[in-house]
Enzyme design. Structure first.
Site, mmCIF file in Angstrom:
data_model
loop_
_atom_site.group_PDB
_atom_site.id
_atom_site.type_symbol
_atom_site.label_atom_id
_atom_site.label_comp_id
_atom_site.label_asym_id
_atom_site.label_seq_id
_atom_site.Cartn_x
_atom_site.Cartn_y
_atom_site.Cartn_z
ATOM 1 N N GLY A 13 -2.876 -11.700 -1.225
ATOM 2 C CA GLY A 13 -3.935 -11.363 -0.266
ATOM 3 C C GLY A 13 -5.265 -11.210 -0.976
ATOM 4 O O GLY A 13 -5.308 -10.754 -2.114
ATOM 5 N N GLY A 77 2.711 -18.411 -1.488
ATOM 6 C CA GLY A 77 2.887 -19.474 -2.479
ATOM 7 C C GLY A 77 3.659 -19.037 -3.702
ATOM 8 O O GLY A 77 3.095 -18.952 -4.782
ATOM 9 N N GLY A 118 3.007 -9.272 -6.476
ATOM 10 C CA GLY A 118 3.798 -10.494 -6.332
ATOM 11 C C GLY A 118 3.313 -11.594 -7.249
ATOM 12 O O GLY A 118 4.101 -12.224 -7.979
ATOM 13 N N ASP A 141 -4.118 -2.289 -2.374
ATOM 14 C CA ASP A 141 -3.017 -1.321 -2.282
ATOM 15 C C ASP A 141 -2.973 -0.364 -3.492
ATOM 16 O O ASP A 141 -2.345 0.683 -3.408
ATOM 17 C CB ASP A 141 -1.666 -2.048 -2.185
ATOM 18 C CG ASP A 141 -1.609 -3.004 -1.004
ATOM 19 O OD1 ASP A 141 -2.415 -2.835 -0.073
ATOM 20 O OD2 ASP A 141 -0.771 -3.922 -1.026
ATOM 21 N N MET A 183 -3.903 0.134 5.668
ATOM 22 C CA MET A 183 -2.987 -0.767 4.944
ATOM 23 C C MET A 183 -2.470 -0.076 3.683
ATOM 24 O O MET A 183 -2.675 1.118 3.490
ATOM 25 C CB MET A 183 -3.713 -2.059 4.584
ATOM 26 C CG MET A 183 -3.777 -3.058 5.711
ATOM 27 S SD MET A 183 -4.472 -4.624 5.105
ATOM 28 C CE MET A 183 -4.081 -5.691 6.480
ATOM 29 N N GLY A 184 -1.824 -0.839 2.819
ATOM 30 C CA GLY A 184 -1.353 -0.288 1.551
ATOM 31 C C GLY A 184 0.089 -0.618 1.226
ATOM 32 O O GLY A 184 0.627 -0.194 0.217
ATOM 33 N N ARG A 185 0.739 -1.333 2.132
ATOM 34 C CA ARG A 185 2.161 -1.678 1.992
ATOM 35 C C ARG A 185 3.007 -0.434 1.736
ATOM 36 O O ARG A 185 2.930 0.489 2.525
ATOM 37 C CB ARG A 185 2.357 -2.716 0.895
ATOM 38 C CG ARG A 185 2.818 -4.050 1.467
ATOM 39 C CD ARG A 185 3.235 -5.000 0.385
ATOM 40 N NE ARG A 185 2.287 -6.061 0.209
ATOM 41 C CZ ARG A 185 2.197 -7.144 0.990
ATOM 42 N NH1 ARG A 185 3.009 -7.304 2.008
ATOM 43 N NH2 ARG A 185 1.290 -8.057 0.759
ATOM 44 N N LEU A 286 -10.024 -5.419 7.998
ATOM 45 C CA LEU A 286 -11.374 -4.937 7.670
ATOM 46 C C LEU A 286 -11.373 -4.345 6.260
ATOM 47 O O LEU A 286 -12.372 -4.394 5.546
ATOM 48 C CB LEU A 286 -11.800 -3.832 8.642
ATOM 49 C CG LEU A 286 -12.234 -4.248 10.038
ATOM 50 C CD1 LEU A 286 -12.502 -3.021 10.877
ATOM 51 C CD2 LEU A 286 -13.480 -5.116 9.941
HETATM 52 O O1 F6P Z 1 -1.270 -6.373 -0.218
HETATM 53 C C1 F6P Z 1 -2.474 -6.352 0.496
HETATM 54 C C2 F6P Z 1 -2.217 -6.254 1.979
HETATM 55 O O2 F6P Z 1 -3.467 -6.189 2.639
HETATM 56 C C3 F6P Z 1 -1.327 -5.085 2.401
HETATM 57 O O3 F6P Z 1 -2.004 -3.853 2.380
HETATM 58 C C4 F6P Z 1 -0.881 -5.543 3.758
HETATM 59 O O4 F6P Z 1 0.372 -4.983 4.103
HETATM 60 C C5 F6P Z 1 -0.741 -7.032 3.571
HETATM 61 O O5 F6P Z 1 -1.521 -7.389 2.457
HETATM 62 C C6 F6P Z 1 -1.172 -7.842 4.771
HETATM 63 O O6 F6P Z 1 -0.871 -9.160 4.545
HETATM 64 P P1 F6P Z 1 -1.419 -10.340 5.457
HETATM 65 O O7 F6P Z 1 -2.801 -10.681 4.973
HETATM 66 O O8 F6P Z 1 -0.445 -11.451 5.215
HETATM 67 O O9 F6P Z 1 -1.436 -9.879 6.876
#
Ligand code: F6P
Length: 373
Positions: A13, A77, A118, A141, A183-185, A286
């Site tokens: 991301g 990817g 990743g 994150d 966010m933050g996984r 955002l």
């Molecule tokens: O790892 C960065 C992140 O923004 C996470 O916080 C979030 O869960 C994920 O990527 C969102 O991924 P995508 O852009 O595929 O929706």
């Protein structure tokens, strides 16, 4: 030193600061050293499909303050689990050997891989196979343990804090409960730090499973103190005690499941349990966009310069990292060994509790003098 040829790619991301790091790599490789730099488009996808272009000083002019990445990126990817369509069916193959071939074919002396957890893991596996990799950690994150902080995180923290600040006034005017999903996984850094900085009343993070009744209790305790509004920050990976995380999309070959939706669930449950008007704001992408903060620009720039220094010194298979005041480099294998999570008993959580913020496991203090009002 001979004139080297290095590649640079951004994977996973995007986040604010990626362009600052690309600029730093190009300027330091060109400037002092006179090296050639190839920018690979769209992460490993571009490497496999021959999409690389020379990057000169002109190409990085004016990009320091730009969000996103001029190279493009992809979080789907993974060359070790590469989806290919054969006879109308999608098969997952290991394309890592082809990546190594492409690095050789492009005559790269090093490939600088800018990515999160990743992408750095992929870089580490490629490095084990003999590829000349140097990693640079990026992610909003902030979940990479070898570095004190990743670039991108500070900008996301600022965005989330500003959102909480804005929600405060409308929450107070309408006597509402405002739930903010960050966010933050699987890491609660954005939620916790923006929650503290923004004066939230409850913060729910993946590292500390919550109990809804505790959040309800915290809201009601505030109301009895004359504060009939509350801000509840919920990390997207948060989950109740004995419950599971909420996903918008399941994972697939080479891609993680997509978290999201817990904020609305918490908001609905709070509305029902308290009878109070409750709204949910999902900050979503955002948090990944916009101009990087000066902190992120500076960190990204220092990381880029250090990565080029690593190549110059032959320190491959490494990742640059911030430790205290210094930028250092560490073996990639160590860097990706363990994700960095919020320590539930750490200083930050203790500070939050001292301020009266409920972490969803224990209610905030009932003492009217204590806690953020
Ligand atoms: O790892 C960065 C992140 O923004 C996470 O916080 C979030 O869960 C994920 O990527 C969102 O991924 P995508 O852009 O595929 O929706």
């Amino acid at each position: 030193m001979s004139r080297l040829r290095i590649g640079v790619l951004t994977g996973g991301g995007d986040c604010p600061g990626l362009n600052a790091v690309i600029r730093a790599v190009v300027l330091s490789a060109h400037g002092g050293l006179g090296w050639e730099v190839l920018g690979v488009q769209d992460g490993f996808d571009g490497l496999l499909h021959d999409r690389a272009r020379a990057l000169g000083r002109e190409d990085v002019r004016g990009i320091l303050t730009l969000g996103g990445t001029i190279l493009g990126t992809s979080n789907r990817g993974n060359p070790f689990a590469w989806p290919v369509v054969r006879n109308g069916r999608t098969e997952v193959v290991d394309a890592s050997g082809e990546v190594i071939e492409r690095i050789r074919a492009l005559a790269l002396d090093a490939l600088i891989v800018i990515g999160g957890d990743g992408t750095l893991r992929i870089g580490e596996r490629l490095s084990q196979m003999g590829a000349p990799i140097v990693g640079i950690p990026k992610t909003i994150d902030n979940d990479i343990s070898a570095t004190d902080i990743t670039f991108g995180f500070d900008t996301a923290r600022v965005t989330a804090t500003e959102a909480i600040d804005k929600l405060h006034s409308t929450a107070e005017s309408h006597h509402r409960v405002m739930v903010v999903e960050t966010m933050g996984r699987n890491a609660g850094w954005i939620a916790l730090e923006s929650g503290i900085a923004g004066g939230a009343n409850s913060v729910l993070i993946p590292e500390i499973p919550y109990r809804l009744e505790v959040v309800v209790e915290t809201i009601e305790a505030r109301a009895t103190r004359g504060r009939p509004f509350s801000i509840v920050v919920v990390a997207e990976g948060a989950h109740p005690v004995g419950g599971t995380q909420v996903y918008r999309e399941p994972g697939g070959p080479g891609r993680l499941p997509r978290l999201g939706g817990i904020g609305q669930q918490v908001a609905d449950a709070l509305a029902e349990a308290t009878g109070r008007e409750t709204r949910c704001t999902v900050l979503g992408h955002l948090q990944r966009g916009g101009t990087p903060t000066p902190f992120d620009r500076l960190l990204a720039t220092r990381f880029g310069v250090r990565a080029v220094e690593c190549v110059a010194a032959g320190r491959l298979g490494t990742m640059v990292a911030l430790r205290g005041p210094s930028v250092i480099d560490v073996p990639l294998a160590d860097a990706v060994a363990e994700p960095k999570r919020v320590p539930p008993d750490g200083e930050l959580v203790r500070a939050a509790r001292e301020l009266g913020i409920s972490m969803g496991d224990v209610a905030g203090p009932a003492d009217p003098a204590a806690g953020l009002l």
